[in-house]
Design a protein around this motif. Sequence first.
Motif, PDB file in Angstrom:
ATOM      1  N   TYR A   1     -58.323  18.218  -1.404  1.00 58.36           N
ATOM      2  CA  TYR A   1     -58.802  17.130  -0.561  1.00 58.36           C
ATOM      3  C   TYR A   1     -58.783  17.540   0.895  1.00 58.36           C
ATOM      4  O   TYR A   1     -59.106  16.775   1.780  1.00 58.36           O
ATOM      5  CB  TYR A   1     -57.994  15.847  -0.781  1.00 58.36           C
ATOM      6  N   LEU A   2     -58.335  18.774   1.123  1.00 62.42           N
ATOM      7  CA  LEU A   2     -58.438  19.326   2.477  1.00 62.42           C
ATOM      8  C   LEU A   2     -58.785  20.810   2.364  1.00 62.42           C
ATOM      9  O   LEU A   2     -58.197  21.537   1.589  1.00 62.42           O
ATOM     10  CB  LEU A   2     -57.120  19.194   3.238  1.00 62.42           C
ATOM     11  N   ALA A   3     -59.785  21.226   3.121  1.00 64.89           N
ATOM     12  CA  ALA A   3     -60.112  22.646   3.216  1.00 64.89           C
ATOM     13  C   ALA A   3     -60.641  22.855   4.620  1.00 64.89           C
ATOM     14  O   ALA A   3     -60.875  21.895   5.342  1.00 64.89           O
ATOM     15  CB  ALA A   3     -61.159  23.026   2.181  1.00 64.89           C
ATOM     16  N   GLY A   4     -60.828  24.096   5.025  1.00 66.84           N
ATOM     17  CA  GLY A   4     -61.404  24.344   6.340  1.00 66.84           C
ATOM     18  C   GLY A   4     -60.408  24.207   7.468  1.00 66.84           C
ATOM     19  O   GLY A   4     -60.770  23.982   8.611  1.00 66.84           O
ATOM     20  N   ASP A   5     -59.132  24.316   7.139  1.00 68.95           N
ATOM     21  CA  ASP A   5     -58.092  24.344   8.167  1.00 68.95           C
ATOM     22  C   ASP A   5     -57.624  25.788   8.240  1.00 68.95           C
ATOM     23  O   ASP A   5     -56.835  26.218   7.418  1.00 68.95           O
ATOM     24  CB  ASP A   5     -56.960  23.393   7.746  1.00 68.95           C
ATOM     25  N   PRO A   6     -58.164  26.575   9.181  1.00 70.34           N
ATOM     26  CA  PRO A   6     -57.921  28.023   9.136  1.00 70.34           C
ATOM     27  C   PRO A   6     -56.456  28.380   9.409  1.00 70.34           C
ATOM     28  O   PRO A   6     -55.730  27.623  10.052  1.00 70.34           O
ATOM     29  CB  PRO A   6     -58.817  28.563  10.252  1.00 70.34           C
ATOM     30  N   LEU A   7     -56.055  29.525   8.903  1.00 71.93           N
ATOM     31  CA  LEU A   7     -54.745  30.070   9.268  1.00 71.93           C
ATOM     32  C   LEU A   7     -54.867  30.671  10.655  1.00 71.93           C
ATOM     33  O   LEU A   7     -55.905  31.207  11.021  1.00 71.93           O
ATOM     34  CB  LEU A   7     -54.338  31.153   8.277  1.00 71.93           C
ATOM     35  N   VAL A   8     -53.784  30.574  11.421  1.00 74.95           N
ATOM     36  CA  VAL A   8     -53.802  31.178  12.751  1.00 74.95           C
ATOM     37  C   VAL A   8     -52.547  32.023  12.952  1.00 74.95           C
ATOM     38  O   VAL A   8     -51.542  31.830  12.265  1.00 74.95           O
ATOM     39  CB  VAL A   8     -53.866  30.112  13.873  1.00 74.95           C
ATOM     40  N   LEU A   9     -52.675  32.959  13.856  1.00 75.54           N
ATOM     41  CA  LEU A   9     -51.554  33.788  14.245  1.00 75.54           C
ATOM     42  C   LEU A   9     -51.021  33.252  15.563  1.00 75.54           C
ATOM     43  O   LEU A   9     -51.719  33.262  16.573  1.00 75.54           O
ATOM     44  CB  LEU A   9     -52.021  35.242  14.412  1.00 75.54           C
TER      45      LEU A   9
END
Lengths: 245, 219
Positions: free
Chosen positions: A112-120
């Motif tokens: 129900y959630l996607a498109g939340d990128p990983l960040v450094l």
Amino acid sequence: MNKKTIFIALGLAILLLFQHYYYQVKKDDQELIVGTNAEFPPFTFRSGQEIIGFDIDVAKEVAIRMGREISFKDMPFEALLPELILNHVDFLAAGMSATEERAKRVSFTKPYLAGDPLVLLTLADIPLNSLEGKSIVVNEGYTADLYMSTKSGFDLVRLNAPADAFLALKNGRVDAFVTSQSTVRAFLDTQEASAYHYIPLDGTSETCCLVLAKNNLALLEEIQQVLDEMEKDGTLQQLKNKWKL
Amino acid sequence: MIDFDLIWNSVPSLLQGVILSLQISFLAASLGLVFGTFLALAETTKVTPLNYAVIAYVTFFRGTPMLVQILFVYYVLPQFGLMIPPFWAASIAIGLNSAAYISQSIRSGINAVPKGQFEAAKTLGLSHWTTMRAIVLPQAFRVALPALGNEFITLIKDSSLASVIGVMELSKEASIIRSRTYDPFSILLAVSFIYLTLTGVVSLLMNKIEKGVKADVYS
């Protein structure tokens, strides 16, 4: 105090313990009991005594549409799965992501959630191509952990909750923290944001699914239907906006 | 519910964890034994400030959870410029904690040595330290041996607390596998069995040593 009183007192104490156990396992069929680990802002966390967050709102909306009461059980991450399998909770809402390996043992709804990128996230503004020999913290079992575990050349430290990871970064224990962008944002709201730098990692995304026991197909189908509806009528998007996802 | 294939496939990483667990336990036990003996000696001297210092130390380390002590060494000491790597941070924290308990076992051993022996040693012209080293401590250790065995077994189990600061010892390896597979029971079973084996071996060894020193005395 004579022996008799002591025995009666002991007996009562033992009875009290059992009563506690009885209420713990007793389940009202009308009530959905949801397991969560409220240490992951903005998905599931505590504000005072109350458990709030994006995942919590999604679960609440699901319950409303199913016409069921809902209650949350907050517990450590490692307790979530046994509780699910032993049927003490109906499903888990704790920002969990599906993998093939995991799907052998539990059922996942569609994300129900996607498109939340990983960040450094770093304090020293380290570019992505110079991570060689650096020490990087992730939260155990989360998407960032699974992703970073496929790479090598740096020292990967796995800690339990975001709060631990942020502390390790702040103290100079590690050079960088890899996690979802929304987790970083929620953290930076409470910090001197200009001291930190973050870069998104291309082609990555945190995903969130609800997790059910493997044999619970009827409930899975019902919940999936409700989630699909919520997606269609824009409720899910509203909740994402509310939590700035 | 128990997935034996998963257990079998996890053996290599669990064994790596075992090695680290044993290293932590060994380092902590060595630190605890050496430092604990010094503490016990300091507590049984007639130098009052030294006595109080030991009592303060023991009260602190026995009175706060080991988990908190490990987190303290890992997260708080860097604020004072003391950055100890996780493996060493855990070993030192567990060792210092263990020293507090060991000092009390050895102290009770020292107190069990009859006063007459001190007096006899004094009459023979032996110094305080020679008396301690040559006469009192060997007997004190023998008395303290069962308690020390307990402490070493506790240490092996406590080494699992190193997982909270990311040390990849046995229980951390297990929880990583759990987080990958979402299988909560199989690995827990395997890990319990491994800890049981480790502590079982230690308790057998300690029994052997106990019997050995007894035979030495009474035969």
